[in-house]
Design an enzyme around this catalytic site. Structure first.
Site, PDB file in Angstrom:
ATOM      1  N   GLY A 152       0.825  -1.207   0.000  1.00  0.00           N
ATOM      2  CA  GLY A 152       0.000   0.000   0.000  1.00  0.00           C
ATOM      3  C   GLY A 152       0.853   1.249   0.000  1.00  0.00           C
ATOM      4  O   GLY A 152       2.070   1.181  -0.192  1.00  0.00           O
ATOM      5  N   ASN A 153       0.226   2.398   0.175  1.00  0.00           N
ATOM      6  CA  ASN A 153       0.979   3.650   0.234  1.00  0.00           C
ATOM      7  C   ASN A 153       0.329   4.587   1.247  1.00  0.00           C
ATOM      8  O   ASN A 153      -0.708   4.264   1.824  1.00  0.00           O
ATOM      9  CB  ASN A 153       1.076   4.288  -1.151  1.00  0.00           C
ATOM     10  CG  ASN A 153      -0.285   4.633  -1.699  1.00  0.00           C
ATOM     11  OD1 ASN A 153      -0.970   5.503  -1.184  1.00  0.00           O
ATOM     12  ND2 ASN A 153      -0.715   3.911  -2.741  1.00  0.00           N
ATOM     13  N   ARG A 154       0.973   5.739   1.443  1.00  0.00           N
ATOM     14  CA  ARG A 154       0.577   6.613   2.555  1.00  0.00           C
ATOM     15  C   ARG A 154      -0.486   7.643   2.177  1.00  0.00           C
ATOM     16  O   ARG A 154      -0.735   8.576   2.935  1.00  0.00           O
ATOM     17  CB  ARG A 154       1.815   7.327   3.114  1.00  0.00           C
ATOM     18  CG  ARG A 154       2.809   6.366   3.735  1.00  0.00           C
ATOM     19  CD  ARG A 154       4.047   7.095   4.212  1.00  0.00           C
ATOM     20  NE  ARG A 154       3.733   8.127   5.188  1.00  0.00           N
ATOM     21  CZ  ARG A 154       4.568   9.082   5.552  1.00  0.00           C
ATOM     22  NH1 ARG A 154       5.773   9.137   5.000  1.00  0.00           N
ATOM     23  NH2 ARG A 154       4.220   9.981   6.430  1.00  0.00           N
ATOM     24  N   SER A 155      -1.125   7.512   1.041  1.00  0.00           N
ATOM     25  CA  SER A 155      -2.121   8.529   0.668  1.00  0.00           C
ATOM     26  C   SER A 155      -3.305   8.501   1.634  1.00  0.00           C
ATOM     27  O   SER A 155      -3.865   7.439   1.914  1.00  0.00           O
ATOM     28  CB  SER A 155      -2.614   8.266  -0.752  1.00  0.00           C
ATOM     29  OG  SER A 155      -3.650   9.155  -1.044  1.00  0.00           O
TER      30      SER A 155
END
Ligand code: CTP
Length: 394
Positions: free
Chosen positions: A207-210
């Site tokens: 995943g990512n930090r958005s």
């Protein structure tokens, strides 16, 4: 749970029209406002706390004696950007005019200096009574906006001035107060937000930090300006998108499918989601033992923007870039290679921007001069980008 969109207080006085404020609450939420309802204690005889809590999705207090440790009259007053009091009874109008602070709502009114709109509703003889007339005059002289009640039949057989106005008229009046323009009526705006996730096995994902905040801010700003908005949200809280028509997705593939479905019918696409650039070559059906996690073979994901822009007819596409170096040249390269019309690039070196309410960067278009955006709220950036997209749409 953090939400995007201006915080407002909806004060509810103890008149029969209190039930009509349930509809008003819904319409205000539709326009992207984050609404805390503050009823007067007597209004709870008409509409109870449970109704307001269920409709607003927030706790509701009528008295200053609840949650005292949170100092609610000051913390709420600090947070709210606007007040709307509907219905405002003769008694509530008198108490506010006198500067009384005998319940939570009147405490808040005194403690806050933001613009306030009052919607009086009462029997005509009370509205026309010299005491009420003088109180309304005092409020107007102090900068309160007091809407004229409608003329017509009241709860009983009487008629005259004092009816609670139509919800649409109140929302219109509130728009005037907040400076909202309705320049996007008839425009169909598609927004992606959040970060897509790619499954590794049943319990893990890439995943990512958005946080999704920027996309949700754009969706809310577009709604406030009257657009038809659809949001494709990847992994954001349900509460953050309350009131916005939303397709929830998890993976990039699901976002791609939703885009293929919705893009042909939109005028403007805001691609603010952070799409995972790669995914595991295969998803393990069983949980992978940690000893086996030394390496995971990845394959690149489709670039959704580059793919969707191939099917472009008249749509305007607004993309985003988060860069740690060479911001402008990277942004221009992405603008051109991915078929965008507008791109907003921000500097995310050191984890800046993610999860925050402020942003700073540059807007680039194909033909116009670059626009530097000094530190501003994601809400305000949403409006700036909408302005640019509309300009490009002609
Ligand atoms: N984007 C997309 N599909 C992807 C990756 C990105 O649609 N698979 C979109 C993003 O939503 C954003 C724009 O492309 O609007 C730029 O995203 P960014 O991550 O900066 O682009 P990349 O091409 O992945 O660039 P980089 O090589 O710098 O990671």
């Amino acid at each position: 749970m953090s939400q995007i969109g201006p915080e407002i207080v909806l004060g509810v006085g103890g008149g029969i029209a209190a039930y009509k404020s349930c509809e008003l609450l819904r319409r205000l939420q539709d326009r992207g406002y984050q609404v805390t309802v503050v009823p007067t204690p007597s209004s709870l005889n008409f509409v109870g706390k449970a109704t307001w809590e269920a409709l607003s999705g927030r706790p509701v207090s009528a008295e200053v004696w609840e949650n005292v440790h949170l100092v609610p009259h000051i913390s709420l007053a600090d947070k709210a950007k606007f007040f709307i009091i509907a219905p405002a009874t003769a008694d509530l109008v008198a108490r506010v005019a006198a500067g009384r602070a005998d319940d939570l709502l009147t405490n808040l009114v005194l403690a806050s200096d933001v613009p306030k709109l009052l919607i009086p509703a009462m029997h005509p003889s009370m509205w026309l009574d010299p005491a009420t007339v003088a109180n309304v005059q005092i409020l107007r002289s102090r900068g309160f906006k007091v809407m004229e009640p409608d003329v017509g039949r009241l709860t009983g057989s009487d008629s005259g001035p004092g009816r609670f106005p139509e919800t649409a008229a109140i929302v219109h009046e509130f728009d005037q107060l907040t400076g909202n323009v309705s320049d996007l009526v008839g425009k169909r705006i598609l927004v992606t937000a959040g970060g897509t996730r790619e499954n590794i096995d049943p319990v893990r994902f890439i995943g990512n930090r958005s946080s999704g905040k920027q996309g949700i801010a754009i969706a809310n700003a577009a709604k406030r300006r009257g657009a038809d908005v659809h949001l494709i949200a990847a992994n954001v809280d349900e509460g953050q998108v309350m009131g916005i028509e939303t397709t929830h997705v998890f993976t990039s593939q699901e976002m791609h499918d939703a885009l293929l479905d919705k893009f042909p019918g939109c005028d403007i696409l805001f691609m603010s989601a952070a799409v995972a650039d790669a995914k595991p070559k295969s998803i393990s059906i069983d949980k992978i033992k940690k000893a086996m996690l030394g390496s995971i073979e990845l394959v690149p994901n489709v670039d959704l923007l580059a793919d969707i822009s191939k099917g472009k007819t008249n749509q305007i596409i607004v993309g985003f870039a988060a860069e740690t170096k060479d911001h402008l040249s990277e942004a221009r390269r992405k603008l051109e290679s991915k078929g965008m019309d507008v791109i907003y690039v921000n500097d995310v070196s050191g984890g800046a921007v993610f999860g925050k309410d402020e942003t700073m960067g540059t807007i680039l278009t194909r033909n116009d001069a670059d626009i530097a955006v000094k530190e501003t709220s994601k809400d305000a950036l949403g409006n700036l980008l909408l302005d640019q997209a509309i300009r490009q749409l002609g």
